[in-house]
Design a protein around this motif. Sequence first.
Motif, PDB file in Angstrom:
ATOM      1  N   LEU A 165       3.304  15.804 -22.097  1.00  0.00           N
ATOM      2  CA  LEU A 165       3.296  15.674 -23.561  1.00  0.00           C
ATOM      3  C   LEU A 165       4.600  15.431 -24.025  1.00  0.00           C
ATOM      4  CD1 LEU A 165       0.385  17.912 -24.718  1.00  0.00           C
ATOM      5  CD2 LEU A 165       0.392  15.467 -24.661  1.00  0.00           C
ATOM      6  N   PRO A 166       5.690  16.250 -23.601  1.00  0.00           N
ATOM      7  CA  PRO A 166       7.065  15.833 -24.019  1.00  0.00           C
ATOM      8  C   PRO A 166       7.662  14.608 -23.610  1.00  0.00           C
ATOM      9  CG  PRO A 166       7.038  18.057 -23.288  1.00  0.00           C
ATOM     10  CD  PRO A 166       5.568  17.314 -23.010  1.00  0.00           C
ATOM     11  N   LEU A 167       7.039  13.965 -22.598  1.00  0.00           N
ATOM     12  CA  LEU A 167       7.473  12.541 -22.078  1.00  0.00           C
ATOM     13  C   LEU A 167       6.696  11.715 -22.740  1.00  0.00           C
ATOM     14  CD1 LEU A 167       7.912  13.244 -18.174  1.00  0.00           C
ATOM     15  CD2 LEU A 167       9.573  12.993 -19.803  1.00  0.00           C
ATOM     16  N   LEU A 168       5.424  11.984 -22.955  1.00  0.00           N
ATOM     17  CA  LEU A 168       4.603  11.071 -23.812  1.00  0.00           C
ATOM     18  C   LEU A 168       5.294  10.847 -25.301  1.00  0.00           C
ATOM     19  CD1 LEU A 168       2.262   9.462 -24.451  1.00  0.00           C
ATOM     20  CD2 LEU A 168       1.233  11.155 -24.897  1.00  0.00           C
ATOM     21  N   ARG A 169       5.887  11.858 -25.805  1.00  0.00           N
ATOM     22  CA  ARG A 169       6.587  11.635 -27.218  1.00  0.00           C
ATOM     23  C   ARG A 169       7.707  10.812 -27.190  1.00  0.00           C
ATOM     24  NH1 ARG A 169       4.212  17.126 -27.774  1.00  0.00           N
ATOM     25  NH2 ARG A 169       6.236  18.065 -26.775  1.00  0.00           N
ATOM     26  N   GLU A 192      -3.134   2.815 -27.698  1.00  0.00           N
ATOM     27  CA  GLU A 192      -4.181   2.916 -26.798  1.00  0.00           C
ATOM     28  C   GLU A 192      -3.833   3.663 -25.617  1.00  0.00           C
ATOM     29  OE1 GLU A 192      -7.859   0.314 -24.603  1.00  0.00           O
ATOM     30  OE2 GLU A 192      -6.287  -0.626 -25.963  1.00  0.00           O
ATOM     31  N   ASP A 193      -2.655   3.192 -24.809  1.00  0.00           N
ATOM     32  CA  ASP A 193      -2.382   3.886 -23.548  1.00  0.00           C
ATOM     33  C   ASP A 193      -2.030   5.532 -24.104  1.00  0.00           C
ATOM     34  OD1 ASP A 193      -2.711   1.838 -21.742  1.00  0.00           O
ATOM     35  OD2 ASP A 193      -1.041   0.862 -22.767  1.00  0.00           O
ATOM     36  N   ALA A 194      -1.153   5.678 -25.204  1.00  0.00           N
ATOM     37  CA  ALA A 194      -0.715   7.170 -25.216  1.00  0.00           C
ATOM     38  C   ALA A 194      -2.127   7.956 -25.730  1.00  0.00           C
ATOM     39  CB  ALA A 194      -0.013   6.820 -26.696  1.00  0.00           C
ATOM     40  N   ARG A 195      -3.036   7.368 -26.132  1.00  0.00           N
ATOM     41  CA  ARG A 195      -4.338   8.162 -26.562  1.00  0.00           C
ATOM     42  C   ARG A 195      -4.857   8.380 -25.289  1.00  0.00           C
ATOM     43  NH1 ARG A 195      -5.210   4.685 -30.857  1.00  0.00           N
ATOM     44  NH2 ARG A 195      -6.247   3.234 -29.924  1.00  0.00           N
ATOM     45  N   ASP A 196      -5.096   7.657 -24.091  1.00  0.00           N
ATOM     46  CA  ASP A 196      -5.669   7.929 -22.928  1.00  0.00           C
ATOM     47  C   ASP A 196      -4.776   9.001 -22.073  1.00  0.00           C
ATOM     48  OD1 ASP A 196      -7.721   6.106 -22.919  1.00  0.00           O
ATOM     49  OD2 ASP A 196      -6.416   4.666 -22.169  1.00  0.00           O
ATOM     50  N   VAL A 197      -3.314   8.947 -22.242  1.00  0.00           N
ATOM     51  CA  VAL A 197      -2.642  10.076 -21.636  1.00  0.00           C
ATOM     52  C   VAL A 197      -3.174  11.229 -22.459  1.00  0.00           C
ATOM     53  CG1 VAL A 197      -0.024  10.836 -21.541  1.00  0.00           C
ATOM     54  CG2 VAL A 197      -0.816   8.737 -21.199  1.00  0.00           C
ATOM     55  N   HIS A 212       3.756  11.793 -14.565  1.00  0.00           N
ATOM     56  CA  HIS A 212       5.019  12.024 -15.429  1.00  0.00           C
ATOM     57  C   HIS A 212       5.975  11.197 -14.975  1.00  0.00           C
ATOM     58  CE1 HIS A 212       6.014  14.596 -11.781  1.00  0.00           C
ATOM     59  NE2 HIS A 212       6.836  14.888 -12.199  1.00  0.00           N
ATOM     60  N   HIS A 213       6.139  10.586 -13.907  1.00  0.00           N
ATOM     61  CA  HIS A 213       7.115   9.761 -13.255  1.00  0.00           C
ATOM     62  C   HIS A 213       7.144   8.358 -14.051  1.00  0.00           C
ATOM     63  CE1 HIS A 213       9.106  12.509 -10.291  1.00  0.00           C
ATOM     64  NE2 HIS A 213       7.679  12.831  -9.925  1.00  0.00           N
ATOM     65  N   VAL A 214       5.699   7.843 -14.032  1.00  0.00           N
ATOM     66  CA  VAL A 214       5.708   6.659 -14.848  1.00  0.00           C
ATOM     67  C   VAL A 214       6.003   7.004 -16.333  1.00  0.00           C
ATOM     68  CG1 VAL A 214       3.943   4.840 -15.340  1.00  0.00           C
ATOM     69  CG2 VAL A 214       4.002   6.121 -13.051  1.00  0.00           C
ATOM     70  N   LEU A 215       5.619   7.897 -16.970  1.00  0.00           N
ATOM     71  CA  LEU A 215       5.808   8.271 -18.231  1.00  0.00           C
ATOM     72  C   LEU A 215       7.365   8.346 -18.410  1.00  0.00           C
ATOM     73  CD1 LEU A 215       3.455  11.039 -19.476  1.00  0.00           C
ATOM     74  CD2 LEU A 215       3.516   8.592 -20.389  1.00  0.00           C
ATOM     75  N   ILE A 216       8.405   8.840 -17.876  1.00  0.00           N
ATOM     76  CA  ILE A 216       9.616   8.691 -18.154  1.00  0.00           C
ATOM     77  C   ILE A 216      10.148   7.401 -17.962  1.00  0.00           C
ATOM     78  CG2 ILE A 216      10.594   9.136 -15.674  1.00  0.00           C
ATOM     79  CD1 ILE A 216      12.489  11.299 -17.113  1.00  0.00           C
ATOM     80  N   HIS A 217       9.681   6.613 -17.182  1.00  0.00           N
ATOM     81  CA  HIS A 217      10.059   5.045 -16.805  1.00  0.00           C
ATOM     82  C   HIS A 217       9.696   4.530 -18.446  1.00  0.00           C
ATOM     83  CE1 HIS A 217      10.798   6.080 -12.950  1.00  0.00           C
ATOM     84  NE2 HIS A 217      11.759   4.734 -12.756  1.00  0.00           N
ATOM     85  N   ALA A 218       8.463   4.634 -18.811  1.00  0.00           N
ATOM     86  CA  ALA A 218       8.085   4.381 -20.275  1.00  0.00           C
ATOM     87  C   ALA A 218       9.087   4.677 -21.318  1.00  0.00           C
ATOM     88  CB  ALA A 218       6.669   4.704 -20.370  1.00  0.00           C
ATOM     89  N   ALA A 219       9.500   5.907 -21.182  1.00  0.00           N
ATOM     90  CA  ALA A 219      10.410   6.472 -22.262  1.00  0.00           C
ATOM     91  C   ALA A 219      11.695   5.673 -22.079  1.00  0.00           C
ATOM     92  CB  ALA A 219      10.357   7.850 -22.416  1.00  0.00           C
ATOM     93  N   LEU A 220      12.244   5.216 -20.872  1.00  0.00           N
ATOM     94  CA  LEU A 220      13.625   4.996 -20.774  1.00  0.00           C
ATOM     95  C   LEU A 220      13.752   3.449 -20.821  1.00  0.00           C
ATOM     96  CD1 LEU A 220      14.870   7.498 -18.138  1.00  0.00           C
ATOM     97  CD2 LEU A 220      15.164   7.401 -20.584  1.00  0.00           C
ATOM     98  N   PHE A 221      12.556   2.755 -20.335  1.00  0.00           N
ATOM     99  CA  PHE A 221      12.852   1.294 -20.067  1.00  0.00           C
ATOM    100  C   PHE A 221      11.709   0.749 -20.777  1.00  0.00           C
ATOM    101  CE2 PHE A 221      14.339   3.503 -16.026  1.00  0.00           C
ATOM    102  CZ  PHE A 221      15.683   3.360 -16.222  1.00  0.00           C
ATOM    103  N   ALA A 276       6.495  -2.747 -18.674  1.00  0.00           N
ATOM    104  CA  ALA A 276       5.211  -2.740 -18.001  1.00  0.00           C
ATOM    105  C   ALA A 276       4.901  -1.250 -17.852  1.00  0.00           C
ATOM    106  CB  ALA A 276       5.259  -3.474 -16.723  1.00  0.00           C
ATOM    107  N   TYR A 277       5.828  -0.144 -17.968  1.00  0.00           N
ATOM    108  CA  TYR A 277       5.587   1.194 -17.787  1.00  0.00           C
ATOM    109  C   TYR A 277       4.672   1.855 -18.926  1.00  0.00           C
ATOM    110  CZ  TYR A 277       9.483   0.850 -14.082  1.00  0.00           C
ATOM    111  OH  TYR A 277      10.126   0.478 -13.005  1.00  0.00           O
ATOM    112  N   GLY A 278       4.633   1.221 -20.000  1.00  0.00           N
ATOM    113  CA  GLY A 278       3.722   1.671 -20.832  1.00  0.00           C
ATOM    114  C   GLY A 278       2.189   1.527 -20.412  1.00  0.00           C
ATOM    115  N   PRO A 279       2.000   0.169 -20.328  1.00  0.00           N
ATOM    116  CA  PRO A 279       0.832   0.057 -19.672  1.00  0.00           C
ATOM    117  C   PRO A 279       0.313   0.782 -18.374  1.00  0.00           C
ATOM    118  CG  PRO A 279       1.518  -1.984 -20.418  1.00  0.00           C
ATOM    119  CD  PRO A 279       2.593  -0.997 -20.575  1.00  0.00           C
ATOM    120  N   GLU A 280       1.336   0.804 -17.539  1.00  0.00           N
ATOM    121  CA  GLU A 280       1.057   1.823 -16.383  1.00  0.00           C
ATOM    122  C   GLU A 280       0.754   3.032 -16.523  1.00  0.00           C
ATOM    123  OE1 GLU A 280       3.289   2.419 -11.958  1.00  0.00           O
ATOM    124  OE2 GLU A 280       4.337   1.066 -13.458  1.00  0.00           O
TER     125      GLU A 280
END
Length: 302
Positions: A165-169, A180-185, A275-284, A287-291
Amino acid sequence: MTGPGADPGADPRAAALGRRVAGLSGAAPVAARPVPGGDICAAYRVELDDGRTVFAKTVPQPPPDFFAAEAAGLDLLRSTGTVAVPGVLAAFPDLLVLEWVDTAAPTPAQAERLGSELAALHATPAPHYGTAGPLYLGPVPLTTPAPPVTDPAGWPAYHAEHRLLPLLRLAVDSGGIAAEDARDVERLCDGIDRVAGPPQPPAVIHGDLWAGNILWTPDGRPHLIDPAAQGGHPEADLAFLELSGCPHFDRLIRAYEDVRPLPGRRARAPLHQLHHVLIHAALFGGAYGPESGATARAALAA
């Protein structure tokens, strides 16, 4: 850089770094050259006139205790007597100096050895999930609750609250993930007990074990670098190795499970990769958001 054997074509920043590193040991710098070192830090190979070669990395204005946390993680891994890591020579707020490790092409034999050694590492108990000191995944600080969680049955809630959840935020705030992807997380975090598998006591893990954090060596023993070492779930290390395309992963996981079988591991891999995919979504972003959303849905479907 001046003096006998100095590298006349050295980058000025590398030369200054070489002088600083050399001054820590009383040696004189012979050469300092940039080397690949990740997305966050500038990394250098520094040769000294006493015959030693060291690895140094630096970053301007790092987070508090950034390199101290990495040094502590390397020391923790070394203390288990299970995996090889470079020795820590110096750690400052903006500089980390390690033993240099020569590298070679990965081989199936090294992958098998690493699998067996990771199984031994993950058999090492940790006092609780997280760490007693600071911890970073890349530049992002990770939290450990107070009091820390020690109950094996508490891992799912701990992982959702203090990792996912912290990485999602962060990903939401940076615009790196769609609603939509955030809701699935979030759905996964709400139902994490259902997909987490059997209770897992806290074990010592590397914590950021992607394929690039393995140094394959000429002497046949792989070394691990850049840890976010902590008490955690062993399947996190294995899931990220698989996600990042670790060479000869099939041989590695076979050797691991010869020592430490993990029934159902493959179905749980998306949970531990998230959680590794989420941190990439947060930083970059990108495509990491949909992933992240797809990984959460895969975990829920397992």
